[in-house]
Design an enzyme around this catalytic site. Structure first.
Site, PDB file in Angstrom:
ATOM      1  N   ASP A 173       0.830  -1.203   0.000  1.00 20.66           N
ATOM      2  CA  ASP A 173       0.000   0.000   0.000  1.00 20.66           C
ATOM      3  C   ASP A 173       0.865   1.255   0.000  1.00 20.66           C
ATOM      4  O   ASP A 173       0.638   2.188  -0.779  1.00 20.66           O
ATOM      5  CB  ASP A 173      -0.899   0.032   1.243  1.00 20.66           C
ATOM      6  CG  ASP A 173      -2.153  -0.807   1.079  1.00 20.66           C
ATOM      7  OD1 ASP A 173      -2.772  -0.744   0.018  1.00 20.66           O
ATOM      8  OD2 ASP A 173      -2.500  -1.522   2.037  1.00 20.66           O
ATOM      9  N   TYR A 174       1.834   1.293   0.890  1.00 25.12           N
ATOM     10  CA  TYR A 174       2.650   2.494   1.012  1.00 25.12           C
ATOM     11  C   TYR A 174       3.515   2.723  -0.227  1.00 25.12           C
ATOM     12  O   TYR A 174       3.712   3.867  -0.655  1.00 25.12           O
ATOM     13  CB  TYR A 174       3.503   2.430   2.273  1.00 25.12           C
ATOM     14  CG  TYR A 174       2.699   2.677   3.528  1.00 25.12           C
ATOM     15  CD1 TYR A 174       2.172   3.936   3.795  1.00 25.12           C
ATOM     16  CD2 TYR A 174       2.431   1.654   4.433  1.00 25.12           C
ATOM     17  CE1 TYR A 174       1.419   4.174   4.934  1.00 25.12           C
ATOM     18  CE2 TYR A 174       1.680   1.880   5.577  1.00 25.12           C
ATOM     19  CZ  TYR A 174       1.177   3.138   5.816  1.00 25.12           C
ATOM     20  OH  TYR A 174       0.419   3.372   6.942  1.00 25.12           O
TER      21      TYR A 174
END
Length: 401
Positions: A173-174
């Site tokens: 996600d990051y």
């Protein structure tokens, strides 16, 4: 620093995404001056408000950390009136970030083509499990799935363990969010030249896959499948984690023969660097277990800080394997504001991740932590969009905002 001048203080972002990836991209922009308006479901809000450890505010600490600097409004995008209001917001926006399954926004009448008719200069970040195209584009997914699909999970663990997770299930996600923020900046730069907006298309697995160094070309040209190797590096040794006398661990990295020569000297065994078994890297790779045993025997004889100090004196790359408790005790994190305490009216002072990257003249800034749900409805809808108070009351009663 002149706090009135920020790199993105003329950029407005509408964040209609949920959870982590695309919202993180918006948060990165907000830390450097962008006006980020978080658009959330009425009465419910972003799911990140409930993911992680609850705080005394009712929202999680994850929300407080990751939604910093954003303003919060509520809007039901699935309704006709909600979509119409959103299009009005888009008219004065620069960027929209979203992470719905491909086709969802189009069904609601607010897909990229629809919004481009409202604002031809609009930049849209679209993060989805597998991207907007391809045979898997319609499938759902989360970061855990992305890390497995990208090949990272296969590589994580010891040779005799099943595939493991690489520390954080949200790493994908990051990374997708970081590439998303980069893509937005590229699109805004292109807009300066062309006057036209565009969208950025990112699949959750793609950032992780890009980070796996030479794995793709090696397989393509040699057919070699990299397997799980625990803490070992396939291209260098000693290059691993080593236990110390006090039960703590250090990471040591010797990527070339010169570094190993320094380590051998630090260990009081300079002859190792001259031996045919260990002197050259190709020989050490063949004798990986033997050299790791020698290094481990040395580190086990000393406390962690003594090992680190000796390696620092000898020019050997070495550092502590840190828990979060260790990190809070590291002056380096506080001096560079990699960790920073922020005063917030809802929770008081709280330590959070600092802003990145570090700019010398216009650094990032943390104004506040994640906001209360809908706290900016009046300011955005009445003061900025021009709705009358009774109109907003009606929209609230009808569940549109």
């Amino acid at each position: 620093m002149n706090e009135q001048v920020m790199p993105l203080d003329d950029v407005r972002v509408l964040d209609i995404a949920t959870f982590v990836a695309a919202p993180f991209a918006a948060a990165c922009l907000g830390e450097f001056g962008a006006d980020v308006i978080k658009v959330e479901r009425p009465g419910i809000g972003d799911d990140l408000r409930r993911l992680g450890t609850p705080s005394e505010t009712g929202d999680t600490y994850w929300w407080l950390n990751d939604a910093r600097n954003k303003r919060s409004i509520t809007l039901n995008l699935k309704t006709e009136r909600g979509a119409a209001l959103f299009r009005k917001l888009v008219a004065s926006a620069d960027v929209v970030v979203e992470n719905f399954r491909p086709g969802t926004l189009e069904r609601w009448g607010i897909g990229f083509a629809d919004l481009l008719e409202v604002n031809p200069r609009l930049v849209m970040l679209r993060v989805s499990a597998y991207g907007q195209t391809g045979p898997k584009s319609g499938l759902p997914g989360f970061a855990r799935i992305a890390q497995a699909y990208a090949g990272l999970s296969y590589l994580t663990g010891q040779p005799d363990t099943p595939p493991l997770i690489a520390g954080s299930t949200t790493l994908a996600d990051y990374l997708a969010g970081l590439y998303g923020a980069f893509g937005i900046m590229l699109a805004l730069r292109a807009r300066e030249r062309t006057g036209r907006g565009q969208y950025i298309d990112i699949g959750l697995h793609e950032g992780i896959f890009r980070f796996l160094d030479e794995i793709a070309p090696v397989y393509d040209k040699t057919g070699v499948v990299r397997e799980r190797a625990g803490t070992e590096a396939p291209s260098a040794t000693p290059h691993s984690h080593y236990p110390c006398a006090d039960g703590r661990w250090v990471a040591i990295a010797c990527t070339n023969d010169k570094m190993f020569e320094r380590l051998a000297s630090v260990m009081g065994q300079p002859e190792l660097a001259e031996s045919p078994q260990f002197g050259l890297k190709r020989a050490r790779l063949e004798a990986r277990k033997a050299i790791n045993a020698i290094v481990s025997a040395w580190t086990r004889a000393h406390d962690r800080d003594a090992v680190i100090a000796a390696c620092a004196d000898g020019g050997v790359p070495c550092g502590p394997v840190c828990s979060i408790e260790d990190i809070f005790g590291e002056a380096q994190y506080w001096e560079r504001e990699t960790l920073k305490r922020v005063a917030d009216p809802r929770v008081g002072e709280m330590a959070v991740n600092g802003t990145l990257p570090k700019l010398s003249d216009t650094p990032g800034h943390l104004k506040h932590l994640g906001p209360e749900l809908g706290t900016d409805n009046d300011r955005v809808y009445i003061d900025e969009l021009g709705l009358e108070a009774d109109e907003l009351d009606t929209l609230r009663r009808d569940g549109v905002v």
